[in-house]
Design an enzyme around this catalytic site. Structure first.
Site, short mmCIF file in Angstrom:
data_model
loop_
_atom_site.label_atom_id
_atom_site.label_comp_id
_atom_site.label_asym_id
_atom_site.label_seq_id
_atom_site.Cartn_x
_atom_site.Cartn_y
_atom_site.Cartn_z
CB SER A 119 -1.05 -0.11 1.56
OG SER A 119 -1.29 -1.09 1.17
CG HIS A 140 -3.39 -1.07 -3.94
ND1 HIS A 140 -4.04 0.43 -3.39
CD2 HIS A 140 -2.72 -1.01 -2.51
CE1 HIS A 140 -3.66 0.27 -1.89
NE2 HIS A 140 -3.19 -0.50 -1.54
CD GLU A 152 -4.84 2.81 -6.93
OE1 GLU A 152 -4.50 3.85 -6.69
OE2 GLU A 152 -4.58 2.12 -5.51
CG ASN A 190 -4.83 4.40 0.15
OD1 ASN A 190 -6.26 4.01 0.34
ND2 ASN A 190 -4.11 3.15 0.45
P1 NAD Z 1 -1.54 -9.61 7.06
O1 NAD Z 1 -1.11 -9.56 8.16
O2 NAD Z 1 -2.91 -10.11 7.13
O3 NAD Z 1 -0.50 -11.04 6.53
C1 NAD Z 1 0.96 -10.63 5.75
C2 NAD Z 1 0.92 -12.36 5.91
O4 NAD Z 1 2.91 -12.11 5.61
C3 NAD Z 1 1.03 -13.15 6.82
O5 NAD Z 1 0.28 -14.43 7.58
C4 NAD Z 1 2.72 -12.95 7.15
O6 NAD Z 1 3.11 -14.55 8.00
C5 NAD Z 1 2.80 -13.03 5.93
N1 NAD Z 1 4.23 -13.28 5.93
C6 NAD Z 1 5.66 -12.71 6.78
N2 NAD Z 1 6.52 -12.72 6.32
C7 NAD Z 1 6.75 -13.71 5.07
C8 NAD Z 1 7.24 -14.19 4.41
N3 NAD Z 1 8.97 -13.28 4.53
N4 NAD Z 1 6.92 -15.12 3.51
C9 NAD Z 1 5.91 -14.90 3.55
N5 NAD Z 1 4.86 -14.91 4.03
C10 NAD Z 1 5.07 -13.89 5.08
O7 NAD Z 1 -1.63 -8.24 6.31
P2 NAD Z 1 -2.28 -7.75 4.68
O8 NAD Z 1 -3.08 -6.69 5.21
O9 NAD Z 1 -3.04 -9.27 3.98
O10 NAD Z 1 -1.54 -6.78 4.15
C11 NAD Z 1 0.05 -7.70 2.80
C12 NAD Z 1 -0.10 -6.54 2.08
O11 NAD Z 1 -1.20 -6.36 1.23
C13 NAD Z 1 0.65 -5.21 3.01
O12 NAD Z 1 1.60 -5.47 2.47
C14 NAD Z 1 -0.42 -4.52 3.34
O13 NAD Z 1 -0.27 -2.99 2.87
C15 NAD Z 1 -1.27 -4.75 1.46
N6 NAD Z 1 -2.71 -3.86 1.45
C16 NAD Z 1 -3.19 -4.45 2.76
C17 NAD Z 1 -4.83 -3.37 2.47
C18 NAD Z 1 -5.44 -4.03 3.65
O14 NAD Z 1 -7.01 -2.94 4.06
N7 NAD Z 1 -5.73 -4.71 4.94
C19 NAD Z 1 -4.82 -3.38 1.64
C20 NAD Z 1 -4.47 -2.38 0.37
C21 NAD Z 1 -3.25 -3.75 0.44
#
Ligand code: NAD
Length: 282
Positions: A119, A140, A152, A190
């Site tokens: 993000s 995204h 995106e 955003n």
């Molecule tokens: P989350 O914390 O729910 O999930 C992240 C996952 O990544 C976890 O299961 C963790 O164990 C895993 N992980 C960490 N290190 C790792 C590695 N080395 N290899 C494999 N897996 C690994 O987070 P999320 O909310 O799903 O966000 C994930 C990404 O998406 C981030 O970059 C975030 O910025 C982006 N994002 C989030 C949202 C949102 O609303 N939550 C929206 C758009 C984008």
């Protein structure tokens, strides 16, 4: 480019949603996370989401179980070697992402595409981690992935046209609408959305209107489906503050100054729905 197997790194909130929409579109999926427990949490989340769709008659039970059958899991990045396209959706930490990208660059065949769902991290900066930065792009998604239609598609300066076109094609294949965005802090959505929420917090703090009046105003007067303060509670006030801080740091422009009330609420631990208290009580 023929795409059949999609790799997803990270089985969290976003990764499991992305895996679900890919599997429902008939693609084979390999889901990767650091432990079996993390993978199982992702599969459980997906199963619950598919069951809800079945109960609402959006999907048959057979289609739901066929989607789950298309998902393989692996705890080692090597398990992603046969993927045509990998989407990195791991924890939002630049060093974690760079390490993952270096591993992917080493195991994937030449020409396979690597996308990130970050993000806030610069696509151009992450691309610079790879030997072949032309195959890297931002993809995204929005939360919850099975519901939100937008993706995106963000090009770094190194991204090739072929990578861009293949990414847009994948977004369409999984039922999403892509918008073409150049790498810039906050990307397009955003950058617009979060300062609007921040401004709503200034309006509240200055006593111009109550939270309920602000949200009613934006719903009825601007046709938003949800008011900005209710949306802030949904996103998480800590996330809203983090995005404002990134925009402020990147552009050095006072228009991205975070609202003092936002900082105060985050300091108090009033983060919105996830803590039961934000601009509203849950
Ligand atoms: P989350 O914390 O729910 O999930 C992240 C996952 O990544 C976890 O299961 C963790 O164990 C895993 N992980 C960490 N290190 C790792 C590695 N080395 N290899 C494999 N897996 C690994 O987070 P999320 O909310 O799903 O966000 C994930 C990404 O998406 C981030 O970059 C975030 O910025 C982006 N994002 C989030 C949202 C949102 O609303 N939550 C929206 C758009 C984008």
């Amino acid at each position: 480019m023929e795409m059949q197997r999609i790799g997803i790194v990270g089985a969290g909130q976003m990764g499991s949603g992305i895996a679900q929409v890919c599997a429902l579109a008939g693609l084979d999926v390999t889901l990767n996370d650091v432990s079996e427990a993390a993978l199982q949490r992702g599969i459980d989340r997906m199963t619950a989401s598919l069951e809800r769709m079945v109960s609402k008659d959006k999907l048959s039970a057979a289609e739901a179980s066929a989607a789950l059958m298309r998902i393989e899991r692996c705890v080692e990045p090597g398990g992603l070697a046969d993927c045509d396209f990998v989407i990195e959706g791991a924890t939002e930490n630049v060093r974690v992402k760079q390490a993952i990208l270096r591993q992917l660059d080493a195991v994937l065949r030449p020409g396979a595409i690597i996308a990130t769902n970050t993000s806030s991290v610069s696509i151009t900066k992450l691309a610079a981690t790879l030997d072949d930065p032309a195959r890297f792009i931002g993809m995204h998604f929005f939360n919850p992935v099975p519901v939100m239609e937008l993706v995106e598609v963000i090009r770094g300066i190194q991204t090739s046209d072929a990578t861009f076109e293949a990414t847009v094609a994948l977004a369409r294949r999984i039922g999403k609408t892509a918008i073409d965005v150049r790498n810039s802090s906050g990307f397009a959505v955003n950058r617009i959305l979060v300062p609007m929420i921040n401004e709503a917090i200034f309006v509240l703090h200055e006593g111009v209107a109550s939270a309920e009046e602000i949200d009613a105003g934006m719903k009825l007067g601007a046709n938003h489906p949800i008011g900005p303060l209710a949306l802030a509670d949904l996103i998480g006030l800590d996330t809203v503050l983090a995005i404002m801080d990134v925009l402020y740091g990147e552009f050095n422009d006072s228009k991205y100054r975070s609202a003092p009330l936002l900082k105060e609420m985050v300091a108090a631990g009033y983060l919105g729905r996830k803590t039961g208290r934000g601009f509203y009580t849950y």
